[in-house]
Write an enzyme that holds these catalytic residues in place. Sequence first.
Site, PDB file in Angstrom:
ATOM      1  N   GLU A 294       0.845  -1.141  -0.532  1.00 58.16           N
ATOM      2  CA  GLU A 294       0.300   0.209  -0.321  1.00 58.16           C
ATOM      3  C   GLU A 294       1.424   1.179  -0.267  1.00 58.16           C
ATOM      4  OE1 GLU A 294      -3.707  -0.574   2.712  1.00 58.16           O
ATOM      5  OE2 GLU A 294      -4.743   1.318   1.314  1.00 58.16           O
TER       6      GLU A 294
ATOM      7  N   GLU B 251      -2.175   0.302  13.527  1.00 58.03           N
ATOM      8  CA  GLU B 251      -2.745   1.071  12.937  1.00 58.03           C
ATOM      9  C   GLU B 251      -4.584   0.832  13.040  1.00 58.03           C
ATOM     10  OE1 GLU B 251      -4.175  -1.405   8.855  1.00 58.03           O
ATOM     11  OE2 GLU B 251      -5.039  -0.433   8.255  1.00 58.03           O
TER      12      GLU B 251
HETATM   13  C1  BGC Z   1      -5.029   2.620   4.730  1.00 61.20           C
HETATM   14  C2  BGC Z   1      -5.773   3.929   5.793  1.00 61.20           C
HETATM   15  C3  BGC Z   1      -6.745   4.306   4.835  1.00 61.20           C
HETATM   16  C4  BGC Z   1      -7.725   3.789   4.364  1.00 61.20           C
HETATM   17  C5  BGC Z   1      -9.472   4.196   3.696  1.00 61.20           C
HETATM   18  C6  BGC Z   1      -6.432   1.774   4.713  1.00 61.20           C
HETATM   19  O1  BGC Z   1      -6.214   1.186   3.325  1.00 61.20           O
HETATM   20  O2  BGC Z   1      -4.544   1.733   5.003  1.00 61.20           O
HETATM   21  O3  BGC Z   1      -5.285   4.095   6.139  1.00 61.20           O
HETATM   22  O4  BGC Z   1      -6.857   5.485   5.446  1.00 61.20           O
HETATM   23  O5  BGC Z   1      -7.242   3.235   3.566  1.00 61.20           O
HETATM   24  O6  BGC Z   1     -10.026   3.830   3.335  1.00 61.20           O
END
Ligand code: BGC
Length: 915
Positions: free
Chosen positions: A472, A746
Amino acid sequence: MPPSLWPDSPQGFNVTNARFAWKLRDARLGAAQTSRHIQVVRVDDTSIPQANAFAGEPVWDSGEVFSTDSLYVPYEGPPLEPHTRYHWRVRIRDHKGHLLPWSSAAWFETAFAEPSPNWPATGWVTANDSDNPQCPHLRKTFTLAARPRSARLYITARGLFEARLNGGRVGEDLLTPGWTDYTRRIEYLTYDVTANLSTGPNTLGVILADGWYAGHLGWNAATPNRHYGPKPALLAVLRIVGQDGSVRWIGTDESWQTACGPLISADLYHGEHYDARRELPGWCDAPPHLCGTWQPAVPIEFPAVELNARELSSVRQHEETPPVSMRTPSPGRCIIDFGQNLIGVIRLRITALAGTKITLRHAEMVQNDGELYTANLRSARATDIYVCCGGGRAEIFQPRFTFHGFRYVEISGLTAPLQSDDVRAVVLHTGMTPTGTFETSNPLLNQLQSCIRWGQRSNFLEVPTDCPQRDERLGWTGDAQVFIPTATFNYDVAPFYRKWLRDLTDAQRADGAFPDVAPDLLKLMYGPDRRTGNAAWADAGVICPWVLYQRYGDTDVLARNYSAMTRWIDYQESTSCNHIRPATSFGDWLALDGGPSPSGSLTPGELIGTAYFAHTTGIMAQVASLLGHTAESLRFAALRHHIVTAFNRRFVATDVRLTSDTQTAYLLALAFDLLPEASRPTAVAHLERTLKRHHYHLATGFVGTPLLAPVLTRFGRLDLAYRLLQNKTYPSWLFPVANGATTMWERWNSWTPDDGFGDVNMNSFNHYAYGSIGDWMYRTVGGLDLSEPGYRRLLLRPRPGGGLTSAAASLDTPYGLASSAWHQTATGLEWNILVPPNTTALLFPPARSLNEVRVDGLAWDDHCGIQFMEPQEQEPVLACVAGSYRLHIAPPENSINSGTNETSITPQPIANFSR
Ligand code: BGC
């Protein structure tokens, strides 16, 4: 009083926007600037010492200007010339009317005049396809009849480049030229290579890699996704000025040669594969050694894009971390713990036979059996491979075109045991100057601050990313906007965010919607019709410039972004129904209030969206007014009024219950001033009820969490703010800390003792979003806040509580170092503060009455740096000029005469203070 210009003495400066800033170093009470005088000289020979440069005629002499401004003072001389070095200095008159000596000189150097896509004698080149090289080497040998007077390398790539001149590395930057939307703009770097060139043959060599341009990016990175282009390409030019002033350009063209080297592959997600047996010794020496098979480089055309001089520091290598433990679970395999989750690469020293293949796998966590936990990396392989060339000597491997988020590494394929000195974790991220410190008497809070800081370091690589480890690593806008206030405390992030705001406006859609990520990779993955404009994510387009303005005092960031910010408000207005926003994608992302997965949020998107619509429109009313757009400001204010009315009608019941009875709903309504004054105490009571429902634990996600402590503090429930902050049981900020976290997680439940690892589909152990509490810790626990943009006037207001016996916060503000540090003593509370030169401060001593306050051993009203101010909300307030002060606050019961005799104090205007 040396001036400071960011970055110090920048090279390759955009010619149109030189602005000057300096800091006054002056410990005198009330130190301040009353006038400024700037001189700029042009330097034709860069070997002239800076001090002598001012002997000549200045190209701009501002003369003495009576102004207290020391930040962002624009150059107002004749147009700056490209490829030219200028020295500058400043002299100021102080608060006593004395002229101080001239500052030492600083310099800056301009690059190309325009962001034009064309450079002299230069075109894009790439490697020959028949080689199918992943990381091609390119080179050009040329001859100089004499040593040049000066030489600059201007260089960029679609992909990543590492440049060498006559065998030596050019600069220390990594992962250059960084990440932008390459279809719109590409940044170039400038290097002074005068000392690298010599008479006779010279060789400029460059290694290219895929990077963000042609590598894996975005989830499902199993197959190459090459979003911006099929393979890397190079654009570089040397500008060589001879002793006689003649200029020669040597640029990339078909006369360059390319060959394959030892880098079999290099990918940001998957790692680097390096076969040392394929090295090309001396390939860019002068003259180059005979090695490899070289072919002509292939010129390649691209649609024109802007080439911009890079204005922020690049990724650099920072500290090196030694292992804290090493285990050998099976022969030839070693698992190393560095004790800290971080971002970077491994440097390995190895001695083995030719062809020995060493594999390095990276992970943030280990499983119960001690093996690496890599499931949360999803498709990112995070694996480096090194094949030894042998020969009995120690070989060093440090990947250069990848980075990993890790705390643990498994090294396998070893033919002899590794020693601790053979391995280092090398920390990489964008260069940023550390600015803030925060510490308390509670070690767990200190570790939380450390987690926040490491979370920031690990995610400030080119763009503010969500996480540094899985497939990501994108510039998620929601994460960026909730964290930016905290970010400004820990590091000077102004250049970093200014660049990213460009990425963000580049990614803004024609209809005004800001994207979810910038650069907008999702548009490339899913096409232009993918829904954007999501509440609390897209709002970054207004919130980030506003926070930057607040924290750095620079209106230019507002002016530059004003039209994009306005278009976002207009978009929201035109796509709302009676000022109510439609439901959007992310809700209160990862909240624990029982809503549907994955967002987890019960707070509806309509409520969040409408609250943010009011919030960003309110900001725009202020921005427009600041920039002098009065009619626009009134329009925004009226619009906000309509949104607030609609919010109340739609979401607020008569008993002030919100339609979704969640912590986040009350937090938004209170934080963004959406409720009538009279209803606010009831809303706070509802908020407390929702906290009680969760046993006085938070249940908020990305949207609600940053608001918890500030809202509770503002509405008189500091006790609850501290209670939440100090909870160690799940879910809370200290739960991960108590369970050994070294970075922010997270999810609140990224790992729990009962369930082990959380949802593997999305479970990073290095996500800064919940670190947004850091801003409150600095401002409220430490008491270091601002009352005027850029800390021109500080607001020093510590709020002791939560059983803490001390707290200290410091910040290198744009004017200099400020600090607020308090500790309990046997006789009360001692509070030491530092107010930088050319600023003043409002002080809220944590006292019930000014009778309790002494300053530097004197009754406060005997101290000539201190001034009485009108109490606010029944709290005593003082003001002070620049200086350092030691305040003592006696406990209320010790204070003689708790009745106030403030009426006998005559306030003095601050400007008249002097000793
Ligand atoms: C990210 C987040 C992001 C989110 C939004 C995720 O995959 O890691 O931090 O804000 O998606 O939906």
